[in-house]
Write a protein that holds these residues in place. Structure first.
Motif, PDB file in Angstrom:
ATOM      1  N   UNK A 100       0.783  -1.222   0.000  1.00 45.48           N
ATOM      2  CA  UNK A 100       0.000   0.000   0.000  1.00 45.48           C
ATOM      3  C   UNK A 100       0.815   1.272   0.000  1.00 45.48           C
ATOM      4  N   UNK A 101       2.145   1.159  -0.073  1.00 44.60           N
ATOM      5  CA  UNK A 101       3.007   2.336  -0.118  1.00 44.60           C
ATOM      6  C   UNK A 101       3.446   2.599  -1.549  1.00 44.60           C
ATOM      7  N   UNK A 102       3.923   3.793  -1.792  1.00 42.95           N
ATOM      8  CA  UNK A 102       4.327   4.170  -3.140  1.00 42.95           C
ATOM      9  C   UNK A 102       5.558   3.376  -3.562  1.00 42.95           C
ATOM     10  N   UNK A 103       5.509   2.827  -4.778  1.00 35.69           N
ATOM     11  CA  UNK A 103       6.615   2.028  -5.282  1.00 35.69           C
ATOM     12  C   UNK A 103       7.824   2.905  -5.551  1.00 35.69           C
ATOM     13  N   UNK A 104       8.991   2.330  -5.387  1.00 36.43           N
ATOM     14  CA  UNK A 104      10.214   3.076  -5.586  1.00 36.43           C
ATOM     15  C   UNK A 104      10.855   3.446  -4.259  1.00 36.43           C
ATOM     16  N   UNK A 105      11.953   4.187  -4.302  1.00 35.62           N
ATOM     17  CA  UNK A 105      12.639   4.556  -3.063  1.00 35.62           C
ATOM     18  C   UNK A 105      11.831   5.565  -2.251  1.00 35.62           C
ATOM     19  N   UNK A 106      12.066   5.575  -0.948  1.00 37.24           N
ATOM     20  CA  UNK A 106      11.372   6.514  -0.070  1.00 37.24           C
ATOM     21  C   UNK A 106      11.750   7.953  -0.382  1.00 37.24           C
ATOM     22  N   UNK A 107      12.919   8.136  -0.994  1.00 38.37           N
ATOM     23  CA  UNK A 107      13.351   9.491  -1.346  1.00 38.37           C
ATOM     24  C   UNK A 107      12.398  10.142  -2.345  1.00 38.37           C
ATOM     25  N   UNK A 108      11.632   9.328  -3.090  1.00 34.71           N
ATOM     26  CA  UNK A 108      10.656   9.879  -4.035  1.00 34.71           C
ATOM     27  C   UNK A 108       9.631  10.742  -3.307  1.00 34.71           C
ATOM     28  N   UNK A 109       9.201  10.304  -2.121  1.00 34.51           N
ATOM     29  CA  UNK A 109       8.239  11.099  -1.360  1.00 34.51           C
ATOM     30  C   UNK A 109       8.896  12.296  -0.693  1.00 34.51           C
ATOM     31  N   UNK A 110      10.202  12.213  -0.438  1.00 37.39           N
ATOM     32  CA  UNK A 110      10.893  13.315   0.221  1.00 37.39           C
ATOM     33  C   UNK A 110      11.129  14.495  -0.728  1.00 37.39           C
ATOM     34  N   UNK A 111      11.435  14.217  -1.980  1.00 37.06           N
ATOM     35  CA  UNK A 111      11.835  15.312  -2.870  1.00 37.06           C
ATOM     36  C   UNK A 111      10.636  16.069  -3.442  1.00 37.06           C
ATOM     37  N   UNK A 112       9.456  15.462  -3.493  1.00 39.04           N
ATOM     38  CA  UNK A 112       8.302  16.154  -4.059  1.00 39.04           C
ATOM     39  C   UNK A 112       7.710  17.100  -3.020  1.00 39.04           C
ATOM     40  N   UNK A 113       6.927  18.065  -3.485  1.00 32.93           N
ATOM     41  CA  UNK A 113       6.298  19.040  -2.589  1.00 32.93           C
ATOM     42  C   UNK A 113       5.008  18.510  -1.986  1.00 32.93           C
ATOM     43  N   UNK A 114       4.262  17.749  -2.770  1.00 33.88           N
ATOM     44  CA  UNK A 114       2.950  17.275  -2.319  1.00 33.88           C
ATOM     45  C   UNK A 114       2.793  15.808  -2.709  1.00 33.88           C
ATOM     46  N   UNK A 115       2.316  15.006  -1.755  1.00 29.89           N
ATOM     47  CA  UNK A 115       1.995  13.603  -2.008  1.00 29.89           C
ATOM     48  C   UNK A 115       0.501  13.429  -1.786  1.00 29.89           C
ATOM     49  N   UNK A 116      -0.199  12.991  -2.835  1.00 40.81           N
ATOM     50  CA  UNK A 116      -1.652  12.808  -2.771  1.00 40.81           C
ATOM     51  C   UNK A 116      -1.959  11.339  -3.018  1.00 40.81           C
ATOM     52  N   UNK A 117      -2.797  10.777  -2.175  1.00 42.07           N
ATOM     53  CA  UNK A 117      -3.189   9.375  -2.300  1.00 42.07           C
ATOM     54  C   UNK A 117      -4.639   9.314  -2.777  1.00 42.07           C
ATOM     55  N   UNK A 118      -4.866   8.537  -3.825  1.00 39.81           N
ATOM     56  CA  UNK A 118      -6.207   8.342  -4.355  1.00 39.81           C
ATOM     57  C   UNK A 118      -6.688   6.984  -3.868  1.00 39.81           C
ATOM     58  N   UNK A 119      -7.677   6.985  -2.989  1.00 35.45           N
ATOM     59  CA  UNK A 119      -8.109   5.771  -2.309  1.00 35.45           C
ATOM     60  C   UNK A 119      -9.538   5.427  -2.687  1.00 35.45           C
ATOM     61  N   UNK A 120      -9.907   4.192  -2.415  1.00 32.40           N
ATOM     62  CA  UNK A 120     -11.279   3.756  -2.648  1.00 32.40           C
ATOM     63  C   UNK A 120     -11.341   2.277  -2.950  1.00 32.40           C
ATOM     64  N   UNK A 121     -12.529   1.765  -2.930  1.00 35.89           N
ATOM     65  CA  UNK A 121     -12.780   0.361  -3.251  1.00 35.89           C
ATOM     66  C   UNK A 121     -13.348   0.292  -4.664  1.00 35.89           C
ATOM     67  N   UNK A 122     -12.773  -0.562  -5.497  1.00 38.72           N
ATOM     68  CA  UNK A 122     -13.229  -0.653  -6.881  1.00 38.72           C
ATOM     69  C   UNK A 122     -14.667  -1.161  -6.982  1.00 38.72           C
ATOM     70  N   UNK A 123     -15.183  -1.776  -5.923  1.00 35.82           N
ATOM     71  CA  UNK A 123     -16.549  -2.281  -5.937  1.00 35.82           C
ATOM     72  C   UNK A 123     -17.558  -1.222  -5.469  1.00 35.82           C
ATOM     73  N   UNK A 124     -17.076  -0.047  -5.060  1.00 38.31           N
ATOM     74  CA  UNK A 124     -17.955   1.035  -4.649  1.00 38.31           C
ATOM     75  C   UNK A 124     -17.736   2.242  -5.553  1.00 38.31           C
ATOM     76  N   UNK A 125     -18.662   3.186  -5.483  1.00 41.95           N
ATOM     77  CA  UNK A 125     -18.633   4.328  -6.389  1.00 41.95           C
ATOM     78  C   UNK A 125     -17.706   5.439  -5.923  1.00 41.95           C
ATOM     79  N   UNK A 126     -17.438   5.513  -4.629  1.00 42.64           N
ATOM     80  CA  UNK A 126     -16.770   6.693  -4.089  1.00 42.64           C
ATOM     81  C   UNK A 126     -15.260   6.525  -4.044  1.00 42.64           C
ATOM     82  N   UNK A 127     -14.561   7.631  -4.314  1.00 45.60           N
ATOM     83  CA  UNK A 127     -13.115   7.707  -4.246  1.00 45.60           C
ATOM     84  C   UNK A 127     -12.747   8.890  -3.350  1.00 45.60           C
ATOM     85  N   UNK A 128     -11.674   8.702  -2.571  1.00 46.67           N
ATOM     86  CA  UNK A 128     -11.213   9.755  -1.669  1.00 46.67           C
ATOM     87  C   UNK A 128      -9.826  10.199  -2.100  1.00 46.67           C
ATOM     88  N   UNK A 129      -9.651  11.501  -2.239  1.00 44.29           N
ATOM     89  CA  UNK A 129      -8.362  12.104  -2.564  1.00 44.29           C
ATOM     90  C   UNK A 129      -7.811  12.703  -1.269  1.00 44.29           C
TER      91      UNK A 129
END
Length: 473
Positions: free
Chosen positions: A237-266
């Motif tokens: 459930x974590x972002x693929x690649x090195x952890x430094x990828x999350x360190x160097x960017x300004x904003x990390x946004x996770x798009x979550x939800x269940x594919x069997x339901x209609x709603x998605x959370x940003x």
């Protein structure tokens, strides 16, 4: 052309070393160092060249050291994304020169959200780089999204005029096209498919992701052009690649939800230009993602009068209040070991609440199966859900429905007390707006605000048994 060199990089945190090490000194993980071969700086040179070209076109190619008092202090202008939910999560819009990482599970709608967002910006020149899909696939998706936007203010020729599609995986070629087109926004879909000639490894490896992201960061900061990176997540459930990828960017946004339901959370995990407590809610439809401005009305569309095991809670995610439906089912254990299952709620928290219900209130649930579900496919972390979880479990256990028009908010402690929750006025106001006539709140929350201005009837309680007595008599 520079001389090739060999180095070792930790696949967990990105720590570099000139020789192989068994245990990483930075993160403490074992056997994570991988050997990579680094060639001449072709990708970094391309990033600097593209950034210099764009700065010269903007007339801002005057990067030099300045005294702190000589720097003009002004609020950074933000780019309006024409999407209220996305603007809320970003902190008011996209900051020029920022780099944003959008992550999510496969098929959750990351590419759809990105393409839909750039189609909503007809006034800006945008370069959409895809390393996963062909131009024809993007064209079909864009036409489907445009068919939903034509009823608003998006003309049909938006995609032909301002949106440039590039199907490329070479970082050096991408910077060449950026230098030629001079876009105002760059979208990379996805960062795991981009490769640079600096590193002799396959796309998606730790070294490739790190080098490509670093080059794009240098370009974004040097040119003032915002960059959106779409990233995959692994099975943990974590972002693929090195952890430094999350360190160097300004904003990390996770798009979550269940594919069997209609709603998605940003949800914003990291944001250098805004709060990380905001979230946006979308509804997945045939024509794309529709922003949900009032999620409470959609989550409470069904009439549950006469059904047991259902309680309504006034929850808050970030600074946004909404009413959510808690469903519980308690039945006799068919096998020797009773089951405990929770969907959309922390299962360890559920076990603690069941222990409180048995120890402090006196209801024996040790030999019964307990199933809990948060309606709509949402995952809620608000501790004020505790009271509704206990009420729903008890309602199902005694097979007695909760009367229509009741909702509740309160955190439950280990001694059975109902602890105060934050933003109680917003919770009460949301319940009153949706037509609820009674709300159970912690006793301590009555202090500090004028509760007489609300028409909804307040029921302050100090202990769990008081709340259950108020509900069931």
């Amino acid at each position: 052309m520079g001389k090739d060199k060999t180095m070792f990089v930790c696949s967990n945190c990105g720590q570099e070393s000139a020789k192989w090490i068994g245990k990483c000194p930075a993160c403490g993980q074992w056997n994570t160092f991988k050997e990579i071969r680094v060639a001449a700086e072709t990708g970094s040179l391309a990033a600097r060249t593209a950034a210099k070209t764009i700065r010269a076109a903007k007339g801002t190619d005057n990067n030099r050291p300045r005294r702190l008092r000589d720097i003009e202090g002004h609020e950074e202008p933000r780019i309006d994304m024409h999407d209220a939910e996305l603007n809320r999560v970003l902190g008011g819009g996209m900051v020029p020169g920022s780099i944003i990482l959008l992550g999510g599970e496969p098929g959750i709608g990351k590419s759809t959200l990105s393409l839909q967002t750039v189609l909503n910006l007809p006034e800006r020149r945008i370069l959409y780089v895809s390393g996963e899909e062909s131009a024809y696939q993007l064209k079909m998706r864009a036409e489907r999204l445009l068919s939903a936007l034509t009823g608003k203010d998006a003309p049909q020729q938006v995609s032909d005029e301002n949106l440039l599609i590039l199907c490329e995986t070479s970082l050096e070629h991408i910077f060449t096209h950026i230098q030629d087109t001079k876009p105002e926004l760059v979208v990379i879909d996805s960062i795991q498919t981009i490769a640079t000639e600096e590193v002799e490894s396959s796309p998606g490896s730790v070294a490739q992701v790190r080098e490509c992201a670093s080059a794009l960061l240098r370009f974004a900061k040097s040119s003032g052009t915002p960059v959106v990176l779409i990233g995959h997540i692994n099975k943990e459930g974590t972002l693929a690649g090195p952890k430094i990828l999350e360190h160097i960017v300004d904003t990390v946004i996770q798009f979550e939800g269940d594919q069997h339901h209609l709603y998605r959370i940003l949800r914003s995990i990291k944001n250098r230009f805004g709060s990380t407590s905001e979230l946006g809610i979308y509804e997945m439809q045939q024509t794309g993602l529709r922003p949900v401005s009032n999620p409470s009305e959609l989550l409470l569309t069904q009439d549950h009068e006469g059904l047991s095991g259902i309680a309504i809670s006034s929850a808050i995610e970030g600074v946004r209040p909404f009413l959510v439906e808690t469903q519980a089912l308690v039945s006799t254990a068919a096998y020797g070991t009773p089951q405990r299952s929770a969907t959309g709620f922390d299962q360890r928290r559920l076990n603690m609440l069941l222990a409180v219900l048995e120890k402090r209130v006196g209801f024996k649930l040790a030999q019964k199966d307990v199933f809990l579900n948060i309606a709509g496919g949402l995952r809620v972390t608000d501790l004020a859900m505790d009271l509704s979880v206990i009420a729903a479990v008890l309602s199902s256990n005694v097979d007695t429905p909760i009367e229509t028009g009741w909702c509740m908010a309160g955190e439950v402690g280990l001694s059975g007390e109902v602890r105060p929750v934050s933003r109680i006025e917003q919770r009460i106001g949301e319940a009153e707006k949706l037509g609820f006539s009674h709300i159970i709140i912690p006793q301590y929350n009555l202090q500090g605000f004028n509760h007489h201005r609300f028409k909804i009837q307040l029921h302050p309680v100090r202990k769990v048994e008081e709340a259950l007595r108020t509900l069931f008599g």
